[in-house]
Design a protein around this motif. Structure first.
Motif, mmCIF file in Angstrom:
data_model
loop_
_atom_site.group_PDB
_atom_site.id
_atom_site.type_symbol
_atom_site.label_atom_id
_atom_site.label_comp_id
_atom_site.label_asym_id
_atom_site.label_seq_id
_atom_site.Cartn_x
_atom_site.Cartn_y
_atom_site.Cartn_z
ATOM 1 N N LEU A 148 3.740 1.075 1.597
ATOM 2 C CA LEU A 148 2.628 0.257 1.125
ATOM 3 C C LEU A 148 1.857 1.046 0.078
ATOM 4 C CD1 LEU A 148 0.604 -2.093 1.130
ATOM 5 C CD2 LEU A 148 -0.495 -1.031 3.132
ATOM 6 N N VAL A 149 1.841 0.537 -1.158
ATOM 7 C CA VAL A 149 1.108 1.175 -2.249
ATOM 8 C C VAL A 149 -0.213 0.447 -2.421
ATOM 9 C CG1 VAL A 149 1.102 1.738 -4.700
ATOM 10 C CG2 VAL A 149 3.238 1.871 -3.403
ATOM 11 N N VAL A 150 -1.309 1.181 -2.234
ATOM 12 C CA VAL A 150 -2.648 0.589 -2.343
ATOM 13 C C VAL A 150 -3.320 1.163 -3.574
ATOM 14 C CG1 VAL A 150 -4.822 0.141 -1.168
ATOM 15 C CG2 VAL A 150 -2.729 0.522 0.179
ATOM 16 N N ASP A 151 -3.365 0.373 -4.656
ATOM 17 C CA ASP A 151 -3.919 0.843 -5.924
ATOM 18 C C ASP A 151 -4.244 -0.374 -6.772
ATOM 19 O OD1 ASP A 151 -4.270 2.099 -8.574
ATOM 20 O OD2 ASP A 151 -3.388 3.872 -7.619
ATOM 21 N N ASP A 152 -5.416 -0.370 -7.396
ATOM 22 C CA ASP A 152 -5.805 -1.520 -8.211
ATOM 23 C C ASP A 152 -5.433 -1.358 -9.688
ATOM 24 O OD1 ASP A 152 -7.706 0.464 -8.667
ATOM 25 O OD2 ASP A 152 -9.306 -0.991 -9.069
ATOM 26 N N GLU A 153 -4.738 -0.284 -10.042
ATOM 27 C CA GLU A 153 -4.306 -0.081 -11.421
ATOM 28 C C GLU A 153 -2.922 -0.714 -11.602
ATOM 29 O OE1 GLU A 153 -4.820 3.836 -13.209
ATOM 30 O OE2 GLU A 153 -5.879 4.449 -11.386
ATOM 31 N N PRO A 154 -2.814 -1.770 -12.402
ATOM 32 C CA PRO A 154 -1.524 -2.443 -12.579
ATOM 33 C C PRO A 154 -0.426 -1.513 -13.088
ATOM 34 C CG PRO A 154 -3.305 -3.796 -13.453
ATOM 35 C CD PRO A 154 -3.904 -2.459 -13.128
ATOM 36 N N GLN A 155 -0.802 -0.543 -13.937
ATOM 37 C CA GLN A 155 0.233 0.344 -14.482
ATOM 38 C C GLN A 155 0.821 1.240 -13.401
ATOM 39 O OE1 GLN A 155 -2.963 0.279 -15.254
ATOM 40 N NE2 GLN A 155 -3.788 2.279 -15.888
ATOM 41 N N ASP A 184 11.638 0.177 0.376
ATOM 42 C CA ASP A 184 11.044 -1.135 0.148
ATOM 43 C C ASP A 184 9.572 -0.917 -0.177
ATOM 44 O OD1 ASP A 184 13.278 -2.746 0.599
ATOM 45 O OD2 ASP A 184 12.970 -2.710 2.765
ATOM 46 N N VAL A 185 9.062 -1.641 -1.152
ATOM 47 C CA VAL A 185 7.685 -1.440 -1.598
ATOM 48 C C VAL A 185 6.895 -2.732 -1.437
ATOM 49 C CG1 VAL A 185 6.192 -0.773 -3.525
ATOM 50 C CG2 VAL A 185 8.444 0.294 -3.274
ATOM 51 N N VAL A 186 5.742 -2.626 -0.797
ATOM 52 C CA VAL A 186 4.768 -3.714 -0.750
ATOM 53 C C VAL A 186 3.478 -3.189 -1.345
ATOM 54 C CG1 VAL A 186 5.801 -4.945 1.178
ATOM 55 C CG2 VAL A 186 4.165 -3.117 1.634
ATOM 56 N N GLU A 187 2.636 -4.094 -1.844
ATOM 57 C CA GLU A 187 1.487 -3.661 -2.630
ATOM 58 C C GLU A 187 0.199 -4.325 -2.174
ATOM 59 O OE1 GLU A 187 4.079 -3.214 -6.785
ATOM 60 O OE2 GLU A 187 2.930 -5.042 -6.357
ATOM 61 N N ALA A 188 -0.897 -3.604 -2.378
ATOM 62 C CA ALA A 188 -2.239 -4.137 -2.148
ATOM 63 C C ALA A 188 -3.157 -3.557 -3.213
ATOM 64 C CB ALA A 188 -2.746 -3.782 -0.757
ATOM 65 N N ALA A 189 -4.079 -4.356 -3.706
ATOM 66 C CA ALA A 189 -4.991 -3.907 -4.763
ATOM 67 C C ALA A 189 -6.399 -3.654 -4.252
ATOM 68 C CB ALA A 189 -5.024 -4.924 -5.904
ATOM 69 N N ASP A 232 -7.241 -5.929 1.666
ATOM 70 C CA ASP A 232 -5.845 -6.352 1.730
ATOM 71 C C ASP A 232 -4.974 -5.264 2.354
ATOM 72 O OD1 ASP A 232 -6.377 -8.796 0.612
ATOM 73 O OD2 ASP A 232 -5.752 -8.241 -1.416
ATOM 74 N N ALA A 233 -5.290 -4.003 2.055
ATOM 75 C CA ALA A 233 -4.505 -2.893 2.609
ATOM 76 C C ALA A 233 -4.563 -2.895 4.134
ATOM 77 C CB ALA A 233 -5.010 -1.571 2.060
ATOM 78 N N LEU A 234 -5.765 -3.061 4.680
ATOM 79 C CA LEU A 234 -5.911 -3.054 6.137
ATOM 80 C C LEU A 234 -5.149 -4.213 6.772
ATOM 81 C CD1 LEU A 234 -9.699 -2.118 6.352
ATOM 82 C CD2 LEU A 234 -7.756 -0.669 6.966
ATOM 83 N N LYS A 235 -5.165 -5.375 6.115
ATOM 84 C CA LYS A 235 -4.418 -6.524 6.640
ATOM 85 C C LYS A 235 -2.912 -6.253 6.583
ATOM 86 C CE LYS A 235 -7.901 -9.896 5.153
ATOM 87 N NZ LYS A 235 -8.195 -10.984 4.176
ATOM 88 N N MET A 236 -2.454 -5.665 5.473
ATOM 89 C CA MET A 236 -1.024 -5.476 5.286
ATOM 90 C C MET A 236 -0.456 -4.384 6.183
ATOM 91 S SD MET A 236 -0.480 -6.154 1.209
ATOM 92 C CE MET A 236 1.307 -6.238 1.388
#
Length: 230
Positions: free
Chosen positions: A7-14, A29-34, A38-42
């Motif tokens: 789980l990658v938690v970062d609000d930078e699109p790049q 496998d990669v899932v994302e949160a910005a 959202d990170a806590l839910k994911m």
């Protein structure tokens, strides 16, 4: 074969655009949160194996996310942040983060830290009682320590210090955590005390105490036990 989920938690699109294919190519496998929310839910809904977390999020500080996750889960958390102040690193690690990487970063370093975090989780869940590192062998059941087959005699506090580090192999353990765990909360600020004992321990377990390979210093933050691969 199931792939480990990150789980990658970062609000930078790049950052997200870079990490998704890079980690995918490394076999994850990669899932994302910005956002922190959202990170806590994911974490609860997608069951990731490792969380990569930026501290600067739009809705809350990343340290709040660490605290939220640690309220119920021991999932490895690797901080990936542009904040380079030692106080930020220490606070994040004391809250329960496993590691800290500063931006800009190399994908090779990040994937190496991910592998270490995954190995540590497997060993922790298995209740590992033996640790190996550069010729050193530690058996927590027998309370024995040897180097290259020769017994190493440690004082009780030296042994407790070594075991605390070994049980967090690959992770940065802060000065405060070590002092509180081994000597108690009243000694949480006695950094000189800790340095003396680390020096004594290195004299007994390192092949070359002046170039330690097992107990590594993380300047201004703490120490890291570097065990053998596998």
């Amino acid at each position: 074969m199931n792939r480990d989920r990150i789980l990658v938690v970062d609000d930078e699109p790049q950052i997200q655009r870079f990490l998704r294919p890079a980690l995918g190519a490394a076999g994850y496998d990669v899932v994302e949160a910005a956002t922190g929310g959202d990170a806590l839910k994911m974490v609860a809904t997608t069951a990731p194996d490792v969380v990569i977390l930026d501290l600067g999020l739009p809705d809350m500080d990343g340290k709040e996310v660490i605290a939220g996750i640690r309220g119920w889960s021991e999932i490895p958390i690797i901080i990936l942040s542009a904040r380079d102040r030692e106080s930020e690193k220490i606070e994040a690690l004391d809250l329960g983060a496993d590691d800290y990487i500063e931006k800009p970063f190399g994908i090779g370093e990040l994937t190496a830290r991910i592998r270490t975090a995954l190995r540590h989780r497997i060993r922790a869940e298995a209740g590992a009682t033996q640790f190996l590192a550069d010729g050193l062998s530690v058996d927590t059941v027998r309370r024995s320590v040897s180097r290259d087959g020769e017994a190493v005699k440690l004082t009780p506090k030296e042994y407790d210090l070594l075991i605390t580090l070994a049980r967090h192999a690959g992770r940065v353990v802060t000065h405060r955590t070590l002092l509180s765990s081994v000597w108690g909360p009243a000694h949480a600020e006695d950094l000189h005390y800790l340095r003396v004992f680390v020096g004594q321990l290195r004299q007994k377990i390192e092949a070359d105490p002046s170039e330690p390979r097992i107990v590594r210093t993380e300047p201004g933050v703490g120490y890291r036990f570097v065990g053998d691969e596998g």
